[in-house]
Enzyme design. Structure first.
Site, PDB file in Angstrom:
ATOM      1  N   ASN A   1      29.287  55.730  42.317  1.00 10.01           N
ATOM      2  CA  ASN A   1      28.423  54.577  42.085  1.00 10.01           C
ATOM      3  C   ASN A   1      26.996  54.937  42.483  1.00 10.01           C
ATOM      4  O   ASN A   1      26.641  54.839  43.650  1.00 10.01           O
ATOM      5  CB  ASN A   1      28.898  53.367  42.908  1.00 10.01           C
ATOM      6  CG  ASN A   1      30.202  52.821  42.384  1.00 10.01           C
ATOM      7  OD1 ASN A   1      30.368  52.681  41.189  1.00 10.01           O
ATOM      8  ND2 ASN A   1      31.124  52.520  43.278  1.00 10.01           N
ATOM      9  N   PRO A   2      26.189  55.360  41.540  1.00 13.19           N
ATOM     10  CA  PRO A   2      24.826  55.793  41.869  1.00 13.19           C
ATOM     11  C   PRO A   2      23.850  54.619  41.997  1.00 13.19           C
ATOM     12  O   PRO A   2      22.762  54.634  41.452  1.00 13.19           O
ATOM     13  CB  PRO A   2      24.465  56.696  40.699  1.00 13.19           C
ATOM     14  CG  PRO A   2      25.208  56.104  39.551  1.00 13.19           C
ATOM     15  CD  PRO A   2      26.494  55.558  40.137  1.00 13.19           C
ATOM     16  N   ARG A   3      24.271  53.593  42.694  1.00 15.30           N
ATOM     17  CA  ARG A   3      23.406  52.432  42.899  1.00 15.30           C
ATOM     18  C   ARG A   3      23.731  51.813  44.260  1.00 15.30           C
ATOM     19  O   ARG A   3      24.765  52.091  44.853  1.00 15.30           O
ATOM     20  CB  ARG A   3      23.609  51.411  41.788  1.00 15.30           C
ATOM     21  CG  ARG A   3      25.030  50.851  41.765  1.00 15.30           C
ATOM     22  CD  ARG A   3      25.265  49.964  40.555  1.00 15.30           C
ATOM     23  NE  ARG A   3      26.590  49.417  40.535  1.00 15.30           N
ATOM     24  CZ  ARG A   3      27.675  50.051  40.110  1.00 15.30           C
ATOM     25  NH1 ARG A   3      27.589  51.298  39.690  1.00 15.30           N
ATOM     26  NH2 ARG A   3      28.846  49.460  40.113  1.00 15.30           N
ATOM     27  N   VAL A   4      22.857  50.968  44.712  1.00 16.03           N
ATOM     28  CA  VAL A   4      23.103  50.260  45.964  1.00 16.03           C
ATOM     29  C   VAL A   4      24.178  49.208  45.696  1.00 16.03           C
ATOM     30  O   VAL A   4      24.073  48.417  44.749  1.00 16.03           O
ATOM     31  CB  VAL A   4      21.806  49.599  46.484  1.00 16.03           C
ATOM     32  CG1 VAL A   4      22.083  48.753  47.709  1.00 16.03           C
ATOM     33  CG2 VAL A   4      20.764  50.669  46.795  1.00 16.03           C
TER      34      VAL A   4
END
Length: 151
Positions: free
Chosen positions: A10-13
């Protein structure tokens, strides 16, 4: 054998980042921007040995869903909207009396993140936060969240 596999990246906050922020004191969003701008972890003070957790945190996501109707979306106008406040309670969200909740978007209304030095304390604090808020005009999952905390 030294082989590692990732099932998901998951390349997101993530929505739960507030729990980590409260326990570590690190602003994850700000850190992400600084790193994207070229700063190293060391330059912004993110060295594992220096990250010291303090206490515990718990997040409850208040949604406009009706637990009594299999979590069906609840839409309409918020007649009353007053969130809990107090020490050890972080509120993330934006809602106000007169706001119209529509069925076209995520049902998240607000996130409460409670912190305390121990587990029993954080549960007491979250219960108080959920009981002290006043949201009227739409159904919410607050009764369900309180039931979870009681068990």
């Amino acid at each position: 054998q030294g082989r590692h596999y990732f099932m998901e990246v998951n390349p997101r906050v993530q929505v739960e980042h507030t729990v980590t922020e409260q326990v570590t004191g690190i602003d994850i969003v700000q850190s992400t921007f600084l790193i994207a701008g070229g700063a190293s972890l060391e330059e912004i003070g993110l060295v594992q040995e220096k990250i010291i957790p303090r206490g515990v945190a718990m997040q409850c996501r208040i949604t406009t869903e009706d637990p009594a109707k299999d979590f069906a979306p609840s839409t309409g106008m918020l007649d009353v909207c007053r969130h809990s406040v107090g020490p050890g309670l972080r509120i993330d969200g934006y809602s106000y009396p007169g706001m119209v909740v529509q069925p076209y978007f995520d049902s998240l209304l607000v996130k409460y993140t409670a912190t305390h030095k121990n587990w029993d304390g954080v549960i007491r604090r979250m219960r108080r936060a959920l009981r002290d808020n006043h949201i009227r005009g739409v159904k919410t999952n607050i009764p369900f969240l309180l039931n979870v905390l009681d068990h």
